[in-house]
Design a protein around this motif. Structure first.
Motif, short mmCIF file in Angstrom:
data_model
loop_
_atom_site.label_atom_id
_atom_site.label_comp_id
_atom_site.label_asym_id
_atom_site.label_seq_id
_atom_site.Cartn_x
_atom_site.Cartn_y
_atom_site.Cartn_z
N SER A 92 12.61 46.44 -5.17
CA SER A 92 13.37 47.54 -5.78
C SER A 92 13.12 48.82 -5.00
CB SER A 92 12.95 47.75 -7.24
OG SER A 92 13.74 48.75 -7.85
N GLY A 93 14.17 49.61 -4.83
CA GLY A 93 14.04 50.85 -4.07
C GLY A 93 14.02 50.58 -2.58
N VAL A 94 14.06 51.62 -1.81
CA VAL A 94 14.02 51.48 -0.36
C VAL A 94 12.94 52.38 0.22
CG1 VAL A 94 16.45 50.87 -0.12
CG2 VAL A 94 15.80 53.27 -0.07
N GLN A 95 12.47 52.00 1.37
CA GLN A 95 11.40 52.74 2.03
C GLN A 95 11.94 54.03 2.62
OE1 GLN A 95 8.77 50.19 4.02
NE2 GLN A 95 7.85 51.75 5.32
N LYS A 96 11.20 55.13 2.45
CA LYS A 96 11.66 56.44 2.87
C LYS A 96 11.48 56.67 4.37
CE LYS A 96 12.62 57.62 -1.35
NZ LYS A 96 14.03 57.71 -1.77
N SER A 97 10.52 55.98 4.97
CA SER A 97 10.24 56.21 6.39
C SER A 97 9.64 54.94 6.98
CB SER A 97 9.25 57.38 6.53
OG SER A 97 8.93 57.62 7.88
N ASP A 98 9.71 54.81 8.30
CA ASP A 98 9.07 53.67 8.96
C ASP A 98 7.58 53.66 8.67
OD1 ASP A 98 11.36 52.69 10.10
OD2 ASP A 98 11.06 53.66 12.04
N GLY A 99 7.01 52.44 8.59
CA GLY A 99 5.57 52.31 8.43
C GLY A 99 4.83 52.75 9.69
N LEU A 100 3.51 52.68 9.62
CA LEU A 100 2.68 53.19 10.72
C LEU A 100 2.99 52.48 12.04
CD1 LEU A 100 0.32 54.93 11.73
CD2 LEU A 100 -1.21 53.05 11.10
N LEU A 101 2.99 51.16 12.05
CA LEU A 101 3.19 50.43 13.31
C LEU A 101 4.60 50.59 13.87
CD1 LEU A 101 1.13 47.20 12.52
CD2 LEU A 101 0.39 49.31 13.63
N PRO A 102 5.67 50.48 13.05
CA PRO A 102 7.00 50.78 13.58
C PRO A 102 7.14 52.22 14.06
CG PRO A 102 7.21 49.50 11.56
CD PRO A 102 5.76 49.90 11.68
N THR A 103 6.43 53.14 13.40
CA THR A 103 6.47 54.54 13.83
C THR A 103 5.85 54.69 15.21
OG1 THR A 103 6.44 55.45 11.59
CG2 THR A 103 5.62 56.87 13.34
N CYS A 104 4.73 54.01 15.44
CA CYS A 104 4.10 54.06 16.77
C CYS A 104 5.05 53.54 17.84
CB CYS A 104 2.81 53.24 16.77
SG CYS A 104 1.49 53.92 15.74
N LYS A 105 5.73 52.45 17.52
CA LYS A 105 6.68 51.87 18.47
C LYS A 105 7.87 52.81 18.70
CE LYS A 105 9.64 47.83 19.18
NZ LYS A 105 10.10 46.54 18.60
N ALA A 106 8.41 53.34 17.59
CA ALA A 106 9.58 54.21 17.69
C ALA A 106 9.26 55.51 18.41
CB ALA A 106 10.13 54.51 16.30
N SER A 107 8.03 56.01 18.24
CA SER A 107 7.67 57.27 18.89
C SER A 107 7.73 57.15 20.40
CB SER A 107 6.27 57.72 18.45
OG SER A 107 5.28 56.81 18.91
N LEU A 108 7.47 55.94 20.91
CA LEU A 108 7.57 55.71 22.36
C LEU A 108 9.01 55.43 22.79
CD1 LEU A 108 6.38 55.27 25.16
CD2 LEU A 108 5.92 52.89 24.51
N PHE A 109 9.64 54.47 22.12
CA PHE A 109 10.95 53.99 22.59
C PHE A 109 12.11 54.90 22.16
CE2 PHE A 109 8.39 50.12 22.80
CZ PHE A 109 8.70 49.68 24.08
N ASP A 110 12.01 55.50 20.96
CA ASP A 110 13.12 56.30 20.45
C ASP A 110 12.96 57.80 20.68
OD1 ASP A 110 14.15 53.94 19.55
OD2 ASP A 110 13.45 54.17 17.48
#
Length: 481
Positions: A92-110
Motif C-alpha cells: 500500500s502506498g508508494v515510496q517517496k524516494s529511491d532507497g540508499l543503494l539505488p540513490t548511490c547508483k543514481a548519483s553516479l549514473f543520473d
C-alpha cells in the motif's frame, strides 16, 4: 562545520525514526529504505491466504497472476494483494524516494556522469575564453561594479567573467551551463583565498547570490505547466521573476551587511538600477505579447542565447588564433585541455554529492519529512492560512534538499489540484525561485575542498525562507480574486 553537523542530524534522526517505526510495528519491513525505488509500492504486511475473509480470498485467487488491486478512490493509496507460496503480501502506498543503494547508483549514473559531460563541454569553451583574452575583456568591463560587491577581488580578475557567465546562465534558465561556469568561478576565487579550508567572503557572496536563483525565463516550469494542460503555461513567469529578484536583493543585503559593503556607492546603485530597468523593460515587452507569442518567445530565447554564446566564443577564438599559437597550442587542443579539467572537477565533487543525496534518501523514506510537513501545514491552518497555500508547502520544504523531489511534489500538486489552481501555480513559483541549497553547497565547496563554509548555509536557508514568503504574497496578489 554547520553543514557537517546538519548532515549528521539528518542521517541519525532518520535512522532513529526508522528503527522506532520498525519496533513499534509502524513498518512491516524497512528493506525499502535500502533497496526500494521511487514510486514503487511499499510492503506493509504478509499473511496466510486463509486469514482473509472468503470473498477476498476468492478475488485474490481468481485475479490475473494472483495479484488483486483495490482502488476505492483516487485520494487514498491503492492496496495490492499478491499471492505466492501460500502467503499473501500486502502493498500500500508508494515510496517517496529511491532507497540508499539505488540513490548511490543514481548519483553516479543520473547526476555525476551527465554533469561531467556538461562540465567537459563548457570548461572546454572557458579555456578558449581564457586564452583568446575574452574573459579578461569581460572582467575589465564589469570590474567597477563587481569591485563594490566583491571588494577582495583584484581589478580585472578572471573570476569576474566566470561569475558573470554563471549569473547570466541562471538568469536565462540554462542550468547545464550555469554549473560549469559557477564551479570555474569558485576555483578561481579559491586562488585568492588565504585560508584554503575556510570559505572566503567573496565565495560566500557568490554562493548566496547564485542560490537566490534570479531567473528571467523559467523554461522548465513553463514546460511542466504546459504538459499539465494549464490554460496559460507562462502565467507564472512574472511572479517567478519578482520572487527570485527579491530573493537576490535579500541575499545581497544580508551578506553585504555582514561583510560591511558600501551600498551608497554610485557604481553599485547605477548597476542595480540598470538591472532593474532591464527586467522591467523586458516584462513590459512580454506583457504585450499574446499567448502564442509568449510561448514562442520563452521557448526560444534561452536556446538562441546559448547557441549565440557558443558561436561567439568560437568566432572570437578564431579571430585571436595568434594567441593560441603563442601558447603553443591550437583552438581544438585548448578545448580538449579545458574539457579534461572539467572531468577532473566532476570526479572531485562526486563524494560530496553522494553523501548529501544518501542523507536526503534516508530523510524522505523514514517518513520524518512527511511528518514535519504535515505538522507545519497544521500550524499554518491554525493561523487561518488558506489550505491552497498549505497544500503547496511540501514543494517549498523539499526544494532546499532535492530538486527532483520538490519537482515531483509540484507535478503531483498540479495533477491533484489543477495547474491553474493557487496550489498548482504557487508550487511552480516555489520550484522556480529557490535553489537546491544543500546540493549546491556540497557541489561548489566540495569542488575546491572547502570544509568550513562559515555562515553560508544559514544565509542561504534564510534567503530560501524569504523566497517562500515572497512567493506566497506574490501568488496571492496575482491569482487570488
Amino acid at each position: 562545520m554547520v553543514l557537517s553537523r546538519f548532515w549528521l542530524v539528518i542521517f541519525i534522526s532518520s535512522i532513529l525514526f526508522i528503527m522506532v517505526g520498525l519496533f513499534t510495528s509502524q513498518y512491516y519491513s524497512i528493506d525499502y529504505v535500502l533497496n526500494g525505488k521511487k514510486d514503487e509500492p511499499i510492503l506493509i504486511a504478509e499473511k496466510f491466504i486463509n486469514e482473509f475473509p472468503k470473498p477476498l480470498q476468492d478475488s485474490i485467487l481468481k485475479a490475473d497472476e494472483k495479484t488483486f488491486k483495490v482502488n476505492i478512490d483516487t485520494l487514498n493509496a491503492d492496496t495490492t494483494y499478491v499471492f505466492k507460496n501460500k502467503t499473501v503480501k500486502i502493498y500500500s502506498g508508494v515510496q517517496k524516494s529511491d532507497g540508499l543503494l539505488p540513490t548511490c547508483k543514481a548519483s553516479l549514473f543520473d547526476i555525476i556522469l551527465p554533469l561531467m559531460a556538461y562540465l567537459a563541454f563548457f570548461c572546454g569553451l572557458m579555456e578558449l575564453l581564457i586564452i583568446s583574452g575574452a574573459s579578461e575583456k569581460l572582467a575589465k568591463k564589469l570590474s567597477p561594479f563587481f569591485a563594490q560587491i566583491f571588494p577582495s577581488i583584484p581589478k580585472n580578475h578572471e573570476s569576474v567573467s566566470y561569475m558573470t557567465l554563471n549569473f547570466a546562465a541562471n538568469f536565462l534558465g540554462l542550468d547545464s551551463a550555469a554549473t560549469p561556469f559557477g564551479l570555474k568561478a569558485m576555483e578561481s576565487l579559491q586562488t585568492l583565498n588565504p585560508d584554503k579550508d575556510r570559505a572566503s567572503d567573496a565565495q560566500i557572496m557568490f554562493m548566496c547570490l547564485h542560490a537566490a536563483g534570479l531567473t528571467l525565463i523559467p523554461t522548465s516550469i513553463i514546460g511542466y505547466r504546459a504538459a499539465a494542460n494549464a490554460a496559460n503555461p507562462a502565467d507564472v513567469m512574472l511572479p517567478c521573476i519578482i520572487t527570485s529578484f527579491i530573493g537576490t536583493i535579500a541575499a545581497l543585503l544580508l551578506v553585504g551587511i555582514r561583510q560591511r559593503i558600501n551600498f551608497k556607492s554610485a557604481t553599485l546603485l547605477v548597476g542595480l538600477m540598470s538591472v532593474i530597468a532591464a527586467i522591467v523593460g523586458l516584462l513590459f515587452y512580454i506583457n504585450g505579447l499574446n499567448l502564442i507569442e509568449k510561448n514562442f518567445f520563452t521557448s526560444n530565447l534561452s536556446a538562441i542565447l546559448l547557441i549565440a554564446i557558443i558561436g561567439l566564443t568560437l568566432t572570437y577564438a578564431f579571430i585571436k588564433e595568434k594567441k593560441f599559437v603563442e601558447q603553443k597550442t591550437t583552438i581544438f587542443d585548448a578545448f580538449v585541455s579545458g574539457a579534461k579539467n572539467g572531468l577532473t572537477t566532476g570526479v572531485t565533487i562526486f563524494p560530496y554529492v553522494l553523501g548529501m543525496l544518501a542523507a536526503i534518501s534516508f530523510f524522505r523514506n523514514s517518513g520524518l519529512f512527511e511528518m514535519m510537513s504535515e505538522g507545519i501545514s497544521v500550524i499554518f491552518l491554525n493561523f487561518n492560512v488558506s489550505k491552497e497555500i498549505t497544500d503547496s508547502l511540501p514543494v517549498a520544504m523539499l526544494r532546499p534538499f532535492s530538486s527532483s523531489g520538490s519537482r515531483g511534489f509540484m507535478i503531483d500538486a498540479m495533477n491533484n489540484f489543477g495547474p491553474d489552481s493557487l496550489t498548482g501555480r504557487l508550487s511552480s513559483i516555489f520550484q522556480c525561485s529557490a535553489e537546491t541549497t544543500f546540493y549546491v553547497i556540497a557541489v561548489y565547496f566540495g569542488s575546491i575542498n572547502v570544509k568550513n563554509t562559515r555562515y553560508t548555509l544559514a544565509t542561504m536557508l534564510l534567503v530560501d525562507l524569504i523566497c517562500v514568503i515572497t512567493a506566497i504574497a506574490v501568488a496571492s496578489w496575482f491569482f487570488v480574486r
